[in-house]
Design a protein around this motif. Structure first.
Motif: not given
Length: 364
Positions: A274, A278-279, A282, A289, A292-293, A296, A316, A348-349, A352
């Motif tokens: 988080e 990234v937030k 999302v 969301d 991202k889920n 992950d 992550r 990571y971005y 997603i």
């Protein structure tokens, strides 16, 4: 795939340079094997739980056959299609069956970010590196000078010298369905948009049970990133298939793939990925969301046993661990680590964003 932002990589890159000035570095080293149940000659070989996706370091010539034999097992035909992605920027030759890579002389035994190396550049460098190794061997009485990752000097009596391409052609004699693709990527930063495209285009049209193997030198960050991308694509394939058909595919654990993923709410926000950027992503993406889920879940399966995987790197949580280490380092180490953290967050971005793209395609 749709356009991604072209945010620059943060770590300063070192260009590979002319092969005439490249050092010869042995890929293998003591303690390269980090995982249990090793496959001889194929460091850190493992399978991603639930998928026919495999990860490893650079194999020896014998290691290629050992890994492919393991992948095929007793059920998959040795002449069936098998996709192998090599994510290394460094060209390789094989001396007496062992891989030797070209490195900038000032980048021995450390991660080398070599800039925007394309597949064509990698292939051209390999051809030139083979010529250089042949010339150096001939000028030194049949012996090739090299170094290991600790910079210890080596002098190898050359009985056999082959390029990686020549090795692959030999492997195809026993595994004629093998497709070997170079997708050179940096160690820390996100793969380029074209890298995602190459992987997607190569996997498009393959069957659900087509094995996918991804390698880098050791089987760490680059290979793990490639496996995450491949698994995201495989989930698209599976979601687009009839459920009853998926249940019958050997090697695909449909029950595991259908398990609803829930991030442990007790984890620190950093370990949950988080980060502020990234937030914001999302919140901007449609069903961000869920994208991202999905990432992950796949990252966890490609991570360490602690998060349900069989691997070495948790993409992550590795960012969070680096952030926690930052405060206890000296200024020079902090400067390097800060850029490495930024690059890994960028990776990571992008994963997603790719997950959102995959979800969009699955719904189309």
């Amino acid at each position: 795939m749709g356009s991604l932002s072209s945010a620059p990589r943060q770590l300063t890159t070192t260009t590979m340079g002319d092969m005439a000035n490249a050092a010869c570095m042995a890929d293998g080293f003591d303690n390269i094997q980090k995982l249990p149940n090793p496959i001889p000659g194929c460091p850190n070989f493992r399978r991603v739980p639930g998928f026919k996706v495999y990860c490893c370091g650079q194999p020896t010539i014998a290691g290629f056959e050992a890994a492919l034999t393991k992948v095929c097992g007793d059920t998959y035909p040795k002449d069936g299609p098998i996709i192998w992605f090599n994510l290394r920027q460094e060209p390789d030759v094989y001396v007496n069956g062992e891989p030797i890579c070209a490195r900038p002389p000032n980048k021995i035994g450390e991660y080398a970010e070599l800039g925007d190396v394309t597949r064509d550049i990698a292939k051209s460098n390999e051809v030139e590196f083979l010529k250089q190794c042949e010339m150096r061997k001939n000028e030194n009485g049949g012996k090739l000078k090299a170094v290991d990752i600790t910079k210890k000097a080596l002098e190898i009596e050359v009985k056999e010298l082959k390029s990686l391409s020549q090795v692959i052609e030999g492997v195809k004699e026993k595994f004629p369905g093998l497709v070997h693709w170079r997708v050179p990527v940096c160690n820390s930063a996100a793969p380029l948009e074209n890298d995602f495209d190459i992987i997607v285009k190569t996997l498009t049209g393959t069957a659900i049970n087509t094995p996918v193997i991804v390698n880098d030198q050791v089987g760490l960050s680059r290979a793990t990133t490639g496996c995450v991308i491949a698994c995201l694509f495989k989930e698209l394939q599976i979601s687009a298939s009839f459920e009853g058909l998926v249940e019958t595919v050997p090697g695909v654990n449909a029950a595991l793939l259908k398990t609803k993923y829930v991030m442990n709410p007790e984890k620190d926000t950093l370990f949950r990925g988080e980060f502020e950027v990234v937030k914001e992503l999302v919140a901007t993406l449609k069903e961000g969301d869920k994208a991202k889920n999905k990432v992950d879940k796949i990252i966890d399966l490609n991570g360490t046993p602690k998060t349900g995987g069989t691997g070495i790197k948790q993409l992550r949580e590795n960012i969070a661990e680096s952030k926690l280490s930052y405060e206890i380092m000296d200024d020079a180490a902090q400067a390097f680590l800060k850029t490495k953290i930024m690059d890994n967050i960028q990776k990571y971005y992008y994963l997603i964003v790719f997950s959102a793209y995959i979800r969009e395609q699955a719904a189309a």
